[in-house]
Design an enzyme around this catalytic site. Structure first.
Site, PDB file in Angstrom:
ATOM      1  NE  ARG A 183      -3.324  -0.596   2.958  1.00  0.00           N
ATOM      2  CZ  ARG A 183      -2.841  -0.638   4.209  1.00  0.00           C
ATOM      3  NH1 ARG A 183      -2.197   0.395   4.716  1.00  0.00           N
ATOM      4  NH2 ARG A 183      -2.986  -1.712   4.949  1.00  0.00           N
TER       5      ARG A 183
ATOM      6  CE1 TYR B 120     -15.821  15.955 -13.430  1.00  0.00           C
ATOM      7  CE2 TYR B 120     -15.202  15.211 -11.248  1.00  0.00           C
ATOM      8  CZ  TYR B 120     -15.564  14.932 -12.548  1.00  0.00           C
ATOM      9  OH  TYR B 120     -15.634  13.621 -12.957  1.00  0.00           O
TER      10      TYR B 120
ATOM     11  CG  ASP C 189      -9.611  19.849 -10.626  1.00  0.00           C
ATOM     12  OD1 ASP C 189      -8.792  19.580 -11.526  1.00  0.00           O
ATOM     13  OD2 ASP C 189     -10.677  19.212 -10.464  1.00  0.00           O
TER      14      ASP C 189
ATOM     15  CE  LYS D 282     -11.507  13.386 -16.759  1.00  0.00           C
ATOM     16  NZ  LYS D 282     -11.841  14.421 -15.792  1.00  0.00           N
TER      17      LYS D 282
HETATM   18  C1  LIG Z   1     -12.604  14.186 -14.561  1.00  0.00           C
HETATM   19  C2  LIG Z   1     -12.315  15.272 -13.594  1.00  0.00           C
HETATM   20  C3  LIG Z   1     -12.101  14.987 -12.252  1.00  0.00           C
HETATM   21  C4  LIG Z   1     -12.265  13.607 -11.666  1.00  0.00           C
HETATM   22  O1  LIG Z   1     -11.375  12.709 -12.167  1.00  0.00           O
HETATM   23  P1  LIG Z   1     -11.628  11.114 -12.137  1.00  0.00           P
HETATM   24  O2  LIG Z   1     -10.261  10.598 -12.361  1.00  0.00           O
HETATM   25  O3  LIG Z   1     -12.582  10.815 -13.258  1.00  0.00           O
HETATM   26  O4  LIG Z   1     -12.186  10.780 -10.798  1.00  0.00           O
HETATM   27  C5  LIG Z   1     -11.808  16.032 -11.400  1.00  0.00           C
HETATM   28  N1  LIG Z   1     -11.729  17.300 -11.855  1.00  0.00           N
HETATM   29  C6  LIG Z   1     -11.919  17.600 -13.150  1.00  0.00           C
HETATM   30  C7  LIG Z   1     -11.799  19.021 -13.577  1.00  0.00           C
HETATM   31  C8  LIG Z   1     -12.232  16.610 -14.057  1.00  0.00           C
HETATM   32  O5  LIG Z   1     -12.485  16.926 -15.325  1.00  0.00           O
END
Ligand SMILES: *Cc1c(COP(=O)(O)O)cnc(C)c1O
Length: 400
Positions: free
Chosen positions: A65, A119, A192, A217
């Site tokens: 972990r 988000y 973010d 992403k």
């Molecule tokens: C997709 C996304 C997330 C979440 O990511 P996951 O890996 O799908 O949980 C968080 N913030 C933004 C801006 C996103 O586009």
């Protein structure tokens, strides 16, 4: 000092750093990409060795972990994307990364500020789960300046969340200004940075304490991986790490290796995503049926001046609004498309479209149909042809 541009000791450019980061010989043994170390249990030769590993569980093999060289290589490579960060923690999704970073700084009685452009799962965590656990929250206008945000701080404000540009609506925030206001008020900031992939915007250097990105992403880049990361300053890293460990947050070595593979080509892929997205966005802006293109690099996007001031480039996700709306517009526009597929995530090699209906608490929903697109690595001429046909399908019949 040499001035002919051939100084071998000058700092490597970001692209060169992408190729080199995380490849420590003690982790790779000379293999180009760090091997996939799949591990739960680690066995020790002696009680003394076992006890030594327990004292330093983050810098040597201890238990699965806590990571293996595969994970350490990815984390170190991601830290290199955020100058000023002391380290990076890995999470099984972007949402897990955000939730853990929020819990690292909030206690019952804490107060959080979240932008209206966040988000949606972030907003539902803060305004649902966190509130249920005694953490108060207020939503703020993402376009506020430093003085405006400072008026919203109150005793107990522990965390300022930032997301720039905003999800679905693409407002560009004054991240350096808001982060400075927060720092002088003793409020922690969490950005973010998924849209910029910590590539065209550097959040820690802009004054944030923690920077999150969904590796699902652009770092993943191939729509076959879920992962999140949070990089933190030296001051915040220990409590982030403690919280991540307490919540049992970890990722598989196979996924870490896949994310590292995506990381190596982040620069070339993002350059192509960005150039194609700009070509498509500029074409859309000239179409009579398109009322507004929400791409941070275009003047029609709220916060465009901040984008020009703070970003070194763009990525491939933006939205646009149409002069028409109606219950069947989204289906008529999207269903017959050839190259754009209907899908939520973004950042992969394939172009995606989604009818965008942002949930907003402060701003009224905009009039007209709105779509968010993620521009992939296809030829932009094919994508423009797909969009041209879609606009024809929803254009009102000529009246004369
Ligand atoms: C997709 C996304 C997330 C979440 O990511 P996951 O890996 O799908 O949980 C968080 N913030 C933004 C801006 C996103 O586009």
């Amino acid at each position: 000092m040499p001035t002919d541009g051939h100084d071998p000791h000058r700092p490597p450019s970001p692209e060169t750093a992408l190729a080199a980061a995380g490849r420590r010989p003690e982790w790779t043994h000379g293999i180009v990409s760090p091997p996939v170390y799949r591990a739960s249990t680690v066995v020790y030769a002696s009680v003394a060795e076992m006890e030594a590993a327990a004292r330093a569980p983050d810098t040597r093999l201890y238990y699965g972990r806590r990571g293996t060289p595969t994970h350490w290589a990815l984390a170190e490579a991601l830290t290199a994307l955020e100058p000023g960060a002391a380290g990076t923690l890995l999470f099984p999704s972007g949402v897990a990364a955000l939730a853990t970073a929020i819990l690292a700084v909030c206690r019952p009685g804490s107060h959080v500020l979240i932008p209206d452009s966040a988000y949606e799962p972030t907003a539902s965590f803060v305004l649902g789960f966190a509130r249920d656990h005694g953490i108060a929250a207020d939503v703020y206008d993402p376009l506020l300046d430093a003085a405006g945000i400072a008026r919203l701080f109150r005793p107990g404000t522990a965390l300022l969340l930032l997301e720039s540009p905003g999800s679905m609506t693409f407002e560009v925030q004054d991240v350096p200004g808001l982060a400075a206001a927060a720092r002088s008020a003793g409020v922690t900031t969490l950005l973010d940075n998924s849209w910029a992939a910590s590539w065209v915007f550097k959040g820690i250097a802009a004054g944030c304490d923690m920077v999150m990105q969904s590796l699902t992403k652009y770092v993943g880049g191939h729509s076959d991986l879920l992962m999140g990361a949070v990089s933190a300053t030296p001051a915040l890293l220990p409590q982030l790490r403690r919280t991540a460990h307490a919540l049992g947050q970890c990722v598989s070595a196979d996924d870490a290796a896949l994310a590292l593979r995506g990381y190596r080509t982040l620069g070339v892929r993002l350059a192509r995503h960005a150039a194609s997205a700009l070509a498509v966005a500029r074409w859309l802006a000239e179409q009579p049926l398109v009322t507004r293109v929400l791409h941070p690099a275009l003047p029609s996007c709220p916060g465009h001046a901040r984008f020009r001031r703070d970003f070194t480039g763009s990525s491939g996700v933006f939205a646009f609004e149409l002069a028409v709306d109606g219950p069947d517009i989204a289906a008529r526009f999207c269903d017959p498309m050839h190259h754009f597929r209907l899908g939520y995530s973004w950042g992969g090699f394939e172009s995606l479209i989604v009818p965008a209906r942002p949930h907003r608490r402060l701003a009224p929903p905009p009039a007209g149909a709105r779509f968010r697109v993620s521009i992939g690595l296809e030829d932009p001429a094919d994508l423009i042809a797909d969009l041209a046909a879609a606009l024809d399908r929803v254009s009102p019949p000529a009246s004369a």
